[in-house]
Design a protein around this motif. Sequence first.
Motif, short mmCIF file in Angstrom:
data_model
loop_
_atom_site.label_atom_id
_atom_site.label_comp_id
_atom_site.label_asym_id
_atom_site.label_seq_id
_atom_site.Cartn_x
_atom_site.Cartn_y
_atom_site.Cartn_z
N GLU A 126 0.84 -1.03 -0.03
CA GLU A 126 -0.21 0.06 0.03
C GLU A 126 0.77 1.30 -0.04
O GLU A 126 0.42 2.13 -0.85
CB GLU A 126 -0.82 0.09 1.09
N THR A 127 2.00 1.25 0.95
CA THR A 127 2.54 2.61 0.84
C THR A 127 3.71 2.61 0.14
O THR A 127 4.43 3.68 -0.23
CB THR A 127 3.12 2.80 2.34
N TYR A 128 4.29 1.32 -0.84
CA TYR A 128 5.27 1.34 -1.38
C TYR A 128 6.67 1.56 -0.81
O TYR A 128 7.81 1.87 -1.50
CB TYR A 128 5.37 2.31 -2.72
N GLU A 129 6.82 1.51 0.55
CA GLU A 129 7.76 1.68 1.34
C GLU A 129 8.66 0.32 1.08
O GLU A 129 8.36 -0.82 0.72
CB GLU A 129 7.66 1.86 2.74
N ILE A 130 10.15 0.74 1.04
CA ILE A 130 10.97 -0.43 0.57
C ILE A 130 11.13 -1.41 1.97
O ILE A 130 11.50 -0.68 2.84
CB ILE A 130 12.48 0.11 0.25
N ALA A 138 6.62 4.87 -9.35
CA ALA A 138 7.54 6.06 -9.62
C ALA A 138 7.02 7.22 -9.09
O ALA A 138 7.65 8.14 -8.59
CB ALA A 138 7.74 6.08 -11.14
N ARG A 139 5.56 7.60 -9.24
CA ARG A 139 4.97 8.71 -8.53
C ARG A 139 5.46 8.76 -6.97
O ARG A 139 5.60 9.77 -6.43
CB ARG A 139 3.59 8.71 -8.66
N HIS A 140 5.21 7.58 -6.36
CA HIS A 140 5.60 7.79 -4.82
C HIS A 140 7.09 8.29 -4.75
O HIS A 140 7.40 8.96 -3.74
CB HIS A 140 5.33 6.29 -4.48
N MET A 141 8.07 7.60 -5.35
CA MET A 141 9.67 7.75 -5.41
C MET A 141 9.83 9.34 -5.64
O MET A 141 10.56 9.81 -5.14
CB MET A 141 10.20 6.81 -6.24
N ARG A 142 9.16 9.79 -6.80
CA ARG A 142 9.35 11.02 -7.19
C ARG A 142 9.02 12.08 -6.10
O ARG A 142 9.60 13.07 -5.65
CB ARG A 142 8.67 11.34 -8.29
N ALA A 143 7.63 11.79 -5.50
CA ALA A 143 7.12 12.54 -4.46
C ALA A 143 8.09 12.63 -3.23
O ALA A 143 8.34 13.85 -2.69
CB ALA A 143 5.85 12.18 -4.16
N LYS A 144 8.86 11.64 -2.81
CA LYS A 144 9.78 11.55 -1.86
C LYS A 144 10.97 12.48 -2.09
O LYS A 144 11.44 13.09 -1.09
CB LYS A 144 10.10 10.21 -1.37
N ARG A 145 11.23 12.31 -3.25
CA ARG A 145 12.45 13.28 -3.50
C ARG A 145 12.31 14.91 -3.77
O ARG A 145 12.82 15.54 -3.52
CB ARG A 145 13.26 12.71 -4.84
N ASP A 146 10.91 15.03 -4.16
CA ASP A 146 10.39 16.33 -4.37
C ASP A 146 10.34 17.18 -2.99
O ASP A 146 10.78 18.29 -2.81
CB ASP A 146 9.05 16.50 -5.02
#
Length: 1048
Positions: free
Chosen positions: A564-568, A632-640
């Motif tokens: 759900e959260t896409y956390e690694i 990818a949206r989730h990963m990009r949001a974290k970097r943003d």
Amino acid sequence: MYKTEKLLHLRTYKRRPVRIVRELYLREDVPCSSSLCQAACANEGKVLSGDLTHYLVPDWRVVQDYLEILEFPEMRGVIFMQTACQAVQHQRGRRQYNRLRALLRDARRECISFANEFQHYSYLPREKGESMEKWQTRCIYNASVWYYRHCHGQMPVVMLTEDEEAIKAYGSETGGVFVISFRDYLESFWPDLKAAHELYESILQSQRERESESQENHGKEYPEHLPLEVLEAGIKSGRYIQGVLNVNKHRAQSEAFVRLQGTSNKKTDLQSDILIHSSRARNRAVHGDVVAVELLPRAEWKGRTCALSDNEMEEKAGEPHAEPMPTGRVVGVIQKNWRDYVATFPAKEETQSQGKNALKILVTPWDYRIPKIRISTQQAETLQDWRVVVRIDSWDSTSLYPNGHFVRVLGRIGDLEAEIATILVENSISVAPFSEAQMREMPVDTPKEPWQVTPEEQLVRTDLRDTHLVFSIDPKGCEDVDDTLSVRTLANGNLELGVHIADVTHFVAANSYTDIEARARATTYYLADRRYDMLPSILSADLCSLLGGADRYAVSVMWELDRETYEIKKVWYGRTIICSAYKLFYEAAQQLLDGDLTVVDEIPELQALDSEMGQARLEELLWAVGKLTEIARHMRAKRDICGALELEGVEVRVQLDERKNIADLIPKQPLEVHETVAECMILANHWVATKIYESFPHQALLRLHPPPCQEFFSELRECAEAKGFIISTRSNKALADSLDKANDPADPLVNKLLRSMATQAMSNAQYFSSGSCPEEEFYHYGLALDKYTHFTSPIRRYADIMVHRLLMAAILKDKKTEVRETLFGNKDLEELCAHINARNRAAQHSQKQSTELFQCMYFRDKNPESDERCVTDAIIYSLRTNGALLFLPRYGIKGAAYLRNKEGAVITCLPDGHCEWRPGSLQRFQNRIVSSTSNGSSSSFTLFDHVTVRISVQFSRCHADRIHLEIIRNQPYQAPTAELWEQSSSLLKTDLVKEVTRSAEEAQLAQEEAAVKGVREELQEYCQSQGQSLYQLLEEVRNLALLDVSAG
């Protein structure tokens, strides 16, 4: 072992003679490095072959004066005696000695060094009253005799010397050992090696001229450089400042800057570059030299010039300058950066006016930043229409210009191949076809003998062929696929994301011939019409390309993600076997993501299936593409959140026809799937960086992007203020947020230009060894990541190959398995990173220069007064005191347009918007420049105004042609048709390709008719992978340029 003494007569930095006695230990077991050895020497590393006709032993003077001839690949079996090497080190300095060391380390060159002064029977003590030069020659001859006898006379030895007395004394003393001059050697052994003969004569003539000048000249044009010891002491004390000299190419005669370098400058409070004003203050330092600078008193500080310049003009009195900045003068050169320079002989009338001695010619380098070079030649008139290569030999304080010598001819001025060769030489790119030795290391993959996965590899790799849906998303028509992706649901409900990269290191063993060549190249070089591959095509376009439906070796990184959260949750690294199920192109993947199934007909892998199976496979693919995008949206949001920047780049998709010719160039629309792929690559690079640093904290190859200097953002802030935007640069997060807000709904180009200016203000991302700087400096400013490296493109970047080896070693270390491969230590890795960084800069410069070349060749044949293609829209993005900098969206060109010409007239606008030149004056304000004429009328040009410009080409014999822009209307350009207006910056390159190709073919035919076919055949060796037409490799150019912008 025998003990003796060696007497040295040296001089201190104050030129005082010093007598030094050193202990010398002689042995009998010094390795000979010959395959003909009969004494079982412990030979390691390079060994001379036994299939040569002779061994070659140059004496100390030949090594000093003619090393560049000994570097010719034809010179095989060369033995550099220790005595000769030390003579070079003590008498010619660090630069020449490092060049000799590089030659000896190069595994591709068949040459070795022999420690003759440690071998008991080859060493000779210096006799009383014997000069150092005579002893060195005698010692080298004795070592040559020993070497011949050590090999039991199986190989003749030829000793080269310029000492005529030695030739008479030793020429016939020992059978099998021949002592001859270098000239006689070339004439006897290499009569057809024309380039070596010409270079020999050129060096010899240069030596004679230097000797003649030293006797004639007594007056000094420049101050003497301080000795190196004084410079080093002064830098430590803070009196002098060390840095790299950068000459302003627009004002090469008067303006240069020294950028601070090294930790030795920490005692200074300077935060900016140091201005070096005038060529005399530069004191014979050449662009790129590492210099020591002494600051001038504050009262003598000057500011940089604010006006546009046309390169060839001297600075005019009264030109406006910026605020005074630290200003200094060069007091010494710490390290010369001399290289090969492309130059042009003066026209006939200029030659006649150069003085009484017509043999001494001042040639003009192609690079504006390099001073004219005086060479001696009798071919000036013959070669006045040709581009040639020259080298600098010396620059005495008594001479206005450096002395050099002619090396070789490149081609006729204006010829396409000659101009491409010029770009290669100017960027020190020397890429010959891959050698037989390298090709013998390549695996076989032919229709009769196809390559297959071996049983041995199946045992040690994780096989993903039946368990994972692996697919690639690349530009349409892409053939070198180095990355694939996968995503699936695990048994526990979590997700698994996979990035699979071509396993290049399986095929390229460390220190193999292919590896050494790839290391030297460091990258694939992309030019406008060709590329020079880092690896042979059997790897780059076949076995290391992850093609659809083909079994391939890969190195994979796979993450378990929360459903759900896409956390690694955890990560796995390892070698795998994959078979890509789909080779998707970007537009198809985007249509699938958008739910548009009409594109299914363009996916060949789905066509061979029946309807039921095809529908199931399609649903599986749709789920995978959608899920990848969500992740990818989730990963990009974290970097943003952390401040990742979105920078501006030119993006073009090339459309090819069936014959691989250019059919069209279409502006690539920003698609979400582009970010999806890029984000997955960034994730893999980041996690691999973390892994290799944890395992090898002092020898991991990482990539950092340092924060930019705040002063570099001043122009960006000023331009944004002109539109009412405020750009905050206090952090990457603040910059990213303010750029997102700087949108003008009426003109989308404003945001693009602001982002482009932000990109230009950035520092360059660089590779480094983790042991060379503290961990807090690892941060990647643009990507907002604490650690980063390059792992995802080993086909075209050597850094990625090194990272793959480090990752494999880290995996073995985790398994407590012995790491067989010797990894680079911190010092060696630091040197390698510096080399790769330099080659990357060369690749970027050559790509930019080749694009500019084709732009000029396209417009060169067009009449700017009548051809509609020479008139277009431009936007003002920067102001100077006498003009403006413009961006032309239709062609992607940036250039300067003068508002005041050489005659003093200024540009003024008539009521209908047309512009003309009239007497008057200019006044610059913060965001606009006002042109006032003598009759009282005035015109204003404001930042981000759209104007109409006329494009022409400014021809130069000695330098690259340049695009010339002239503002003809102060209103936006009105295109004849809507279709023409909609063409993008790169769309017209289709016409450019056709025009330039046609012109090049006509020029080639004309030159063949003029009987220069031989020269052109030689020039063709520069092009390693030419296609049927120009620009068919632009998509690969995009991959090279854009991934580095978006992914570090």
